[in-house]
Design an enzyme around this catalytic site. Structure first.
Site, PDB file in Angstrom:
ATOM      1  N   HIS A  17       5.096 -20.137 -26.150  1.00 28.27           N
ATOM      2  CA  HIS A  17       5.243 -19.008 -25.201  1.00 28.27           C
ATOM      3  C   HIS A  17       4.610 -19.437 -23.888  1.00 28.27           C
ATOM      4  O   HIS A  17       3.384 -19.445 -23.739  1.00 28.27           O
ATOM      5  CB  HIS A  17       4.562 -17.753 -25.745  1.00 28.27           C
ATOM      6  CG  HIS A  17       4.726 -16.554 -24.846  1.00 28.27           C
ATOM      7  ND1 HIS A  17       5.055 -15.312 -25.341  1.00 28.27           N
ATOM      8  CD2 HIS A  17       4.615 -16.395 -23.504  1.00 28.27           C
ATOM      9  CE1 HIS A  17       5.143 -14.443 -24.337  1.00 28.27           C
ATOM     10  NE2 HIS A  17       4.864 -15.092 -23.209  1.00 28.27           N
ATOM     11  N   LEU A  50       6.574 -20.869 -16.732  1.00 27.27           N
ATOM     12  CA  LEU A  50       6.488 -22.008 -15.808  1.00 27.27           C
ATOM     13  C   LEU A  50       6.889 -21.643 -14.386  1.00 27.27           C
ATOM     14  O   LEU A  50       6.701 -22.439 -13.472  1.00 27.27           O
ATOM     15  CB  LEU A  50       7.364 -23.170 -16.319  1.00 27.27           C
ATOM     16  CG  LEU A  50       6.859 -23.867 -17.588  1.00 27.27           C
ATOM     17  CD1 LEU A  50       7.880 -24.882 -18.092  1.00 27.27           C
ATOM     18  CD2 LEU A  50       5.508 -24.536 -17.345  1.00 27.27           C
ATOM     19  N   HIS A 100       8.287  -8.837 -26.614  1.00 20.78           N
ATOM     20  CA  HIS A 100       7.057  -8.353 -25.974  1.00 20.78           C
ATOM     21  C   HIS A 100       6.843  -6.966 -26.577  1.00 20.78           C
ATOM     22  O   HIS A 100       7.439  -5.980 -26.134  1.00 20.78           O
ATOM     23  CB  HIS A 100       7.208  -8.279 -24.450  1.00 20.78           C
ATOM     24  CG  HIS A 100       5.943  -7.855 -23.777  1.00 20.78           C
ATOM     25  ND1 HIS A 100       5.134  -8.711 -23.057  1.00 20.78           N
ATOM     26  CD2 HIS A 100       5.298  -6.661 -23.769  1.00 20.78           C
ATOM     27  CE1 HIS A 100       4.064  -8.064 -22.636  1.00 20.78           C
ATOM     28  NE2 HIS A 100       4.144  -6.806 -23.042  1.00 20.78           N
ATOM     29  N   ASP A 143       1.073 -18.218 -23.670  1.00 19.52           N
ATOM     30  CA  ASP A 143       1.351 -17.164 -22.685  1.00 19.52           C
ATOM     31  C   ASP A 143       0.670 -17.499 -21.360  1.00 19.52           C
ATOM     32  O   ASP A 143       0.202 -16.601 -20.647  1.00 19.52           O
ATOM     33  CB  ASP A 143       0.935 -15.768 -23.187  1.00 19.52           C
ATOM     34  CG  ASP A 143       1.543 -14.668 -22.298  1.00 19.52           C
ATOM     35  OD1 ASP A 143       2.492 -14.959 -21.549  1.00 19.52           O
ATOM     36  OD2 ASP A 143       1.046 -13.530 -22.352  1.00 19.52           O
ATOM     37  N   HIS A 156      -0.565 -16.713 -11.680  1.00 24.75           N
ATOM     38  CA  HIS A 156      -0.362 -15.846 -10.508  1.00 24.75           C
ATOM     39  C   HIS A 156      -1.302 -16.363  -9.428  1.00 24.75           C
ATOM     40  O   HIS A 156      -2.444 -16.762  -9.723  1.00 24.75           O
ATOM     41  CB  HIS A 156      -0.717 -14.390 -10.829  1.00 24.75           C
ATOM     42  CG  HIS A 156       0.232 -13.734 -11.777  1.00 24.75           C
ATOM     43  ND1 HIS A 156       1.446 -13.225 -11.382  1.00 24.75           N
ATOM     44  CD2 HIS A 156       0.151 -13.506 -13.111  1.00 24.75           C
ATOM     45  CE1 HIS A 156       2.070 -12.698 -12.431  1.00 24.75           C
ATOM     46  NE2 HIS A 156       1.316 -12.875 -13.501  1.00 24.75           N
ATOM     47  N   ALA A 206      -0.638  -9.079 -13.845  1.00 21.69           N
ATOM     48  CA  ALA A 206      -1.096  -9.351 -15.211  1.00 21.69           C
ATOM     49  C   ALA A 206      -0.698 -10.765 -15.604  1.00 21.69           C
ATOM     50  O   ALA A 206       0.459 -11.162 -15.424  1.00 21.69           O
ATOM     51  CB  ALA A 206      -0.481  -8.349 -16.179  1.00 21.69           C
TER      52      ALA A 206
HETATM   53  C1  NCD Z   1       3.238 -12.468 -18.142  1.00 18.96           C
HETATM   54  C2  NCD Z   1       3.708 -12.952 -16.768  1.00 18.96           C
HETATM   55  O1  NCD Z   1       2.930 -12.911 -15.809  1.00 18.96           O
HETATM   56  O2  NCD Z   1       4.852 -13.404 -16.663  1.00 18.96           O
HETATM   57  N1  NCD Z   1       2.053 -11.675 -17.989  1.00 18.96           N
HETATM   58  C3  NCD Z   1       1.114 -11.416 -18.931  1.00 18.96           C
HETATM   59  O3  NCD Z   1       0.188 -10.636 -18.637  1.00 18.96           O
HETATM   60  N2  NCD Z   1       1.156 -11.971 -20.109  1.00 18.96           N
HETATM   61  C4  NCD Z   1       4.343 -11.729 -18.821  1.00 18.96           C
HETATM   62  C5  NCD Z   1       4.097 -11.440 -20.285  1.00 18.96           C
HETATM   63  O4  NCD Z   1       4.215 -12.321 -21.133  1.00 18.96           O
HETATM   64  O5  NCD Z   1       3.757 -10.292 -20.576  1.00 18.96           O
HETATM   65 ZN    ZN Z   2       4.321 -14.085 -21.582  1.00 17.28          ZN
END
Ligand code: NCD
Ligand code: ZN
Length: 339
Positions: free
Chosen positions: A12, A15, A133, A239, A243, A255
């Site tokens: 997961h 990128l 999700h 995951d 950002h 997030a």
């Molecule tokens: C992820 C994202 O920024 O793309 N954010 C996160 O908080 N995990 C999206 C996701 O997997 O929920």
């Molecule tokens: Zn994710």
């Protein structure tokens, strides 16, 4: 001391695109043999053509990383598109409840309505894996728990459709994982090592804000046990969701935790501290190969040895930067060069 890992997989992974892709991808392709790349780009990967285009961009940056790009489910996804996806080797469909997380506005609002059930039915018939999700729109700490009713409904009605609960975060989900033979999960490093107090118990730490939100110490510990025992129905999925710092510091903050840098070094440190290094290979690769029925081309061997390394405090990104998980921390394990 040293340890060898064969074909580490990150099941997961976000990128992104453009400059961010070029900046973050090397952290994954130098350590991992492949993984599942998430489709929530600014223009989501909602068609086979977009998936192929993205796959080519990834291939241009690394010929060795086996990227399995997931296809984003929208209410318009139809059989013709799914047939084409299958023909092109797409294996995974990603379901985002509309509005649940970053770039999920094109996701599905009615998950158990007739048209979505039709998509699940075709997905089952064609042998896709359904990655979810799994969060409701309710109270933050109960979102995954509330979504379990939907997971059960899909698991019962589509018994041969493999369902992955992404980034498992709530210990109440473990029972569902164990009860339904077609339900599996990915685990992140942050949900198995951190809890809500790390995010907001002292000062607020926006770098630890993610969906699903970090939960209680009991949740963290139950999930950590699944990982350390390498429960056969779970595998690693970081995951990693980068950002820019400015997006983490504005309100509302984005997030996502950027965990890709030094993941294997951190997992080795974690498993060793619990005397479970012998289970890392199955958690990081073997379980995923079985559960996703992967036919890997790679034969990537990563050797780690006990020698300290330090996670940078930030990763430059043009005029900005991205702050990685555990920035500035020194770890006792390093990846051996020429491994
Ligand atoms: C992820 C994202 O920024 O793309 N954010 C996160 O908080 N995990 C999206 C996701 O997997 O929920
Ligand atoms: Zn994710």
């Amino acid at each position: 001391m040293q340890i060898t890992l064969k074909n580490p997989l990150d099941m997961h992974l976000h990128l992104r695109e453009g400059d961010t892709l070029a900046c973050v991808f090397p952290f994954s392709f130098t350590s991992f043999a492949g993984g599942v790349v998430m489709p929530n780009l600014s223009t989501p990967i909602t068609s086979t053509a977009l998936a192929m285009d993205y796959q080519e961009k990834l291939y241009a940056l690394s010929k060795e990383f086996e990227a399995k790009v997931a296809l984003y489910i929208t209410p318009n996804l139809n059989k013709q598109e799914l047939l084409q996806a299958k023909e092109k080797g797409v294996k995974i469909l990603k379901l985002y409840p509309k509005g649940s997380t970053t770039n999920s506005q094109n996701g599905v609002s009615e998950i158990l309505d007739k048209s979505t059930l039709e998509i699940f039915s075709i997905a089952q018939e064609l042998g896709f894996i359904l990655s979810i999700h799994a969060e409701s729109g309710g109270y933050s700490l109960d979102r995954e728990f509330e979504f379990l009713e939907i997971i059960k409904e899909i698991a019962i009605n589509f018994p041969t459709l493999k369902i992955i609960i992404e980034h498992l975060s709530d210990r109440r989900s473990i029972e569902v994982l164990e009860r339904y033979s077609n339900v599996f999960a990915t685990l992140t490093l942050h949900h198995i090592t951190l809890c809500l107090d790390d995010l907001l118990g002292g000062g607020l730490n926006p770098h630890l804000f993610c969906k699903p939100i970090l939960k209680s110490p009991k949740d963290r510990d139950a999930l950590l046990s699944l990982a350390l025992e390498s429960h056969p129905k779970v595998c690693f999925g970081s995951d990693s969701a980068p950002h820019l710092l400015s997006k983490k510091l504005t309100s509302p903050a984005s997030a996502g935790i950027f965990s890709a840098p030094f993941l294997l070094e951190q997992l080795c440190t974690l498993f060793e501290s619990h005397n479970k290094l012998e289970n890392l290979q199955s958690f990081i690769s073997d379980n995923a190969i079985k559960n996703y029925e992967l036919n890997l081309q790679s034969n990537k061997i990563i050797t780690l040895h006990t020698s300290p390394c330090t996670i940078p405090s930030s990763i430059p990104m043009g005029k900005e930067c991205i702050v990685p998980l555990n920035a500035g921390k020194t770890l006792p394990w390093s990846i051996s060069l020429h491994s």
